[in-house]
Every structure is written in structure tokens, then in C-alpha cells.
Design an enzyme around this catalytic site. Structure first.
Site, PDB file in Angstrom:
ATOM      1  N   LYS A 118      28.572 -16.942  90.568  1.00 23.86           N
ATOM      2  CA  LYS A 118      27.251 -16.764  91.173  1.00 23.86           C
ATOM      3  C   LYS A 118      27.445 -16.215  92.572  1.00 23.86           C
ATOM      4  CE  LYS A 118      22.967 -17.729  89.958  1.00 23.86           C
ATOM      5  NZ  LYS A 118      22.480 -17.873  88.576  1.00 23.86           N
TER       6      LYS A 118
HETATM    7  N1  GLU Z   1      20.754 -15.255  86.948  1.00 21.91           N
HETATM    8  C1  GLU Z   1      20.615 -15.483  85.549  1.00 21.91           C
HETATM    9  C2  GLU Z   1      21.051 -16.879  85.191  1.00 21.91           C
HETATM   10  O1  GLU Z   1      21.066 -17.765  86.022  1.00 21.91           O
HETATM   11  C3  GLU Z   1      21.266 -14.391  84.704  1.00 21.91           C
HETATM   12  C4  GLU Z   1      22.730 -14.262  84.858  1.00 21.91           C
HETATM   13  C5  GLU Z   1      23.309 -13.054  84.104  1.00 21.91           C
HETATM   14  O2  GLU Z   1      22.578 -12.414  83.366  1.00 21.91           O
HETATM   15  O3  GLU Z   1      24.498 -12.791  84.301  1.00 21.91           O
HETATM   16  O4  GLU Z   1      21.321 -17.170  84.071  1.00 21.91           O
END
Ligand code: GLU
Length: 428
Positions: A118
Site C-alpha cells: 500500500k
Molecule cells: N485500493 C483497493 C483495495 O484496497 C484496490 C487495490 C488494487 O486494485 O490493487 O483493495
């Protein structure tokens, strides 16, 4: 020369609970159930890598702000790390660490070949111009050019970011490496390698898992009501798709407030209103304003928290009336609320299962980019729905087998998959 200003210290976690502690307490319970050995436990409990970057950005007034950004790679045992980038003034390293770990568990639950990561930048995108956001995004990409890569670490949108930011990231990364690399990032605009179905994917997964849970509870979608907290990408799509299935959406909320209609809100009208009014529901005549704090404890059958972390806590969990909670957001329930919810017999489709439709279609986008071949919407939807249903069933069966809540069952499924893979791959 432009004057330099020092950007303020990262916002403290304030009075909210620490999401990293919430994540770890569930991880510990699941590790105990699985009888995880010390070596694997120690490998999985902490992130592989935490990068902090300083991004100097020339603002429109000519001054330079230095923004602090993060990228946390939690784990890469299952594959290249995957996870969104958050632009928000409350971004905090502990929060990013929790969100990165949740990505590892999420990808493992839906059985896609990714690890978890993240990113985030402490900023307030609502007060920044498009040019400032673009320069900040490009600066962040450049600072992390050795971390990102189609087979290393693949970002995506999260709170405060969307296709526009992913396009800048893809362009900056491609220029830096002298080749067009669409697979370095997902959630891109359709015209530049985005996937059909990606925009609605998270909300759709929420709908599919809500329907699967209702079935286990012996309830029909047409007989139940719901409240949806958050009317951004996840909440609005979850609301519209649940509404299409016949669920009566009695309450929705966004940053401007919460809105109630006993007879059910016309969600298409609410979305049209929001789009015409600067992305806000304020003034929407199809519902009556209510106290936002009351939404979570309102008289509905299904609760969909689809906004931020730690909104269901030990302080309000006792008053929840819903029979089912489907977590569209990451970490909306703090660990201290878990025993209360379990005691009340409320079924929870946990975040790492309920909102995994987003990363699932991100995976499809990446596969399409690598194949250089575009799938139809039917292919995307049919495959994503199947993955969601299979993952739901696996978590449900695990919860039955060990007699544990769905949340812990999801962690058990995820940790077991990563731990087994680790055993085959081995450590150093
Ligand atoms: N931000 C989204 C999540 O928390 C998508 C992450 C992604 O598609 O890599 O799942």
C-alpha cells in the site's frame, strides 16, 4: 528562487484506534488456530519493506511544498506486491502498514498471485489543483521507480486517487524506463489499458458477497433493507447494484452528511444528484437528512460501511440492529468491536473478502496488459463473480469447520495459503 516551506508533521492517529493493532489482533487469533510456527509467524507479522519518500512539489503560487509519501511492501510470497495509493491528510505510516498487510490477506483469500502493498501521501487533494496533484504524483513515481514494476510492485487507486492519477503514474514510470509499461499500474483509464468493469468492481464484489451471505441467512434480497456508509466509488456502486437486486436502501451518507428514506432511496437519482453537485449529496431531496452517527445503528437488515477505518467500535457495536455487515471499506470495524458483534450473532463479511472484487479485476487488468488483449465486460464480470462466490464459500466453510466468525475464517484461509507457499519457497 522559490521560497521553501516545511510541510507539517504527519497527522497523528488521534483518537481513532490503530488499524495496525486491529489487523494484528485478528492475525494473532488466526495464527493460533492454524498453529503457525514461530518462523512463519515472524516472517508474516511485519512488512518486508517500508519506504518513506520526500517529494518536493512546486505549487501554483511558486512555493515548494515537500510532501511525505510512503510505500509499504508487506509481503511477496505469493507474487509481486499489489495495492492502492491513498491521498489523504490523515495518511499515517501505521495505517499504510495495516492496509499493506490487508492486501496480502485479500489477494490470498481470492487466490490471485499477488503479495500485498500500500502507498500513501500526506496531502489534502481537495485543496490542490490538478497541476499540483500531477506534479506530486510524478514526483512520487520517480522517487519509487526502483520499487514499482509490472513484476515487482503494482499500484492502483485508493482513497483520493483514481484513473487520472494512475495515468500520470504509468506515463512517468514508462518515460523513466524508456518503454511503455501499462502493466505497472491498474485502475487506469479505459483508453490506455484500463479494464472494463474495474470502476464498479469493488462495489460489485460487495453486492455478490452480500447476496451470498443473505442466502446463508435464509433472506431474500427483495425482503431486506440496507444502509450504506460512504458514497464514493465503493459505496455508490455497492448501493446501486444492491438496489438493482431489490434491496431497499434506506440510508446513505457521504462527507456532507447522512440521508434516510423509510421507503427506500432511489439510488440512480442520488448518483445523478451527486454527479451534478460537486460529488456531494447535500441538498438531495429524495431523502431526509439524519445524524451521520445514527446511520450505523439504524433499523436496517444490512449494513455496508464503505468509507474509512474504525467506524464500528466498542462504543456503537452494542446498538447495531443489522443482521449482516458487509465491509466495503478496509478496516471499518475495530478489533475491540469484534466480540460484541459476535456475541450479538451478527454475520460479518469481512473487508478482506467483501472488498476484494477491486483487486480481482485489477488482476484481470494486469493480465490483459501482459497479454496485449482486451477482454469483454462479460468475461470480466463472469470471472470476477465466480472468484468472489468461490472465496465466500471457502471462508464460510472454514468458519463452519472451526466454529469461528467469518472474519477470523478469512484470515485463516489467507494465512494458511501464504504459509503453505512459504514452506515450499523457503526462507534464506
Ligand atoms: N485500493 C483497493 C483495495 O484496497 C484496490 C487495490 C488494487 O486494485 O490493487 O483493495
Amino acid at each position: 528562487m522559490a521560497a521553501h516551506t516545511v510541510y507539517k508533521e504527519p497527522a497523528p492517529l488521534m483518537d481513532r484506534e490503530n488499524p495496525l493493532e486491529s489487523m494484528m489482533s485478528r492475525f494473532n487469533i488466526a495464527a493460533e488456530i492454524l498453529g503457525l510456527d514461530d518462523e512463519t509467524y515472524n516472517v508474516l507479522k511485519a512488512p518486508d519493506k517500508q519506504v518513506i519518500v520526500n517529494i518536493p512539489v512546486t505549487m501554483d503560487d511558486g512555493k515548494i511544498h515537500v510532501f511525505e509519501g510512503y510505500r509499504v511492501i508487506h509481503n511477496t510470497i505469493l507474487g509481486p506486491s499489489k495495492g492502492g495509493i491513498r491521498y489523504d491528510k490523515n495518511v499515517h505510516l501505521d495505517e499504510v502498514k495495516a492496509l499493506a498487510a490487508w492486501m496480502t490477506w485479500k489477494c490470498a483469500v481470492v487466490d490471485i498471485p499477488y503479495g500485498g502493498a500500500k502507498g500513501g501521501i500526506i496531502c489534502d487533494p481537495t485543496t490542490m489543483s490538478a497541476g499540483e496533484i500531477e506534479r506530486m504524483t510524478r514526483g512520487y513515481t520517480l522517487a519509487l521507480k526502483d520499487i514499482f514494476g509490472p513484476d515487482r510492485d503494482i499500484p492502483a487507486p485508493d482513497m483520493g486517487t483514481g484513473p487520472r492519477e494512475m495515468a500520470w503514474l504509468m506515463d512517468e514510470f514508462s518515460k523513466t524506463n524508456g518503454m511503455t509499461s501499462p502493466a505497472v499500474v491498474t485502475g487506469k483509464p479505459l483508453v490506455m489499458g484500463g479494464s472494463l468493469g474495474r470502476t464498479e468492481a469493488t462495489g460489485r464484489g460487495v453486492m455478490v458477497s452480500a447476496l451470498a451471505a443473505l442466502k446463508k441467512l435464509g433472506l431474500k434480497p427483495t425482503e431486506v433493507s440496507a444502509a450504506v456508509q460512504g458514497f464514493g466509488n465503493v459505496g455508490s456502486w455497492a448501493a446501486v447494484l444492491l438496489h438493482q437486486q431489490g434491496v431497499k436502501i434506506k440510508a446513505v451518507s457521504d462527507i456532507s452528511g447522512a440521508y434516510w428514506n423509510e421507503d427506500g432511496i432511489n439510488i440512480d437519482e442520488a448518483i445523478a444528484y451527486k454527479n451534478a453537485h460537486n460529488g456531494r449529496l447535500e441538498g438531495f431531496s429524495g431523502a431526509t437528512p439524519m445524524n451521520p452517527d445514527d446511520l450505523l445503528t439504524s433499523a436496517v437488515d444490512v449494513l455496508v460501511p464503505a468509507a474509512v477505518e474504525d467506524v464500528i467500535t466498542e462504543h456503537n457495536a452494542h446498538d447495531i440492529k443489522a443482521k449482516l455487515i458487509v465491509e466495503g471499506a478496509n478496516g471499518p470495524t475495530s478489533a475491540s468491536a469484534d466480540p460484541i458483534i459476535n456475541e450479538k450473532g451478527i454475520m460479518v463479511v469481512p473487508d478482506i473478502l467483501a472488498n476484494s472484487g477491486g483487486v480481482t479485476v485489477s488482476y484481470f487488468e494486469w493480465v490483459q496488459n501482459k497479454q496485449g488483449f482486451k477482454w469483454t465486460l462479460e468475461m470480466v464480470t463472469e470471472r470476477a463473480d465466480r472468484i468472489m462466490s468461490d472465496a465466500f464459500e471457502k471462508v464460510y466453510q472454514t468458519s463452519q469447520k472451526y466454529k469461528i466468525p467469518m472474519r477470523i475464517a478469512a484470515y485463516v484461509v489467507a494465512i494458511d495459503k501464504v504459509a503453505q507457499t512459504y514452506k515450499y519457497r523457503g526462507g534464506f
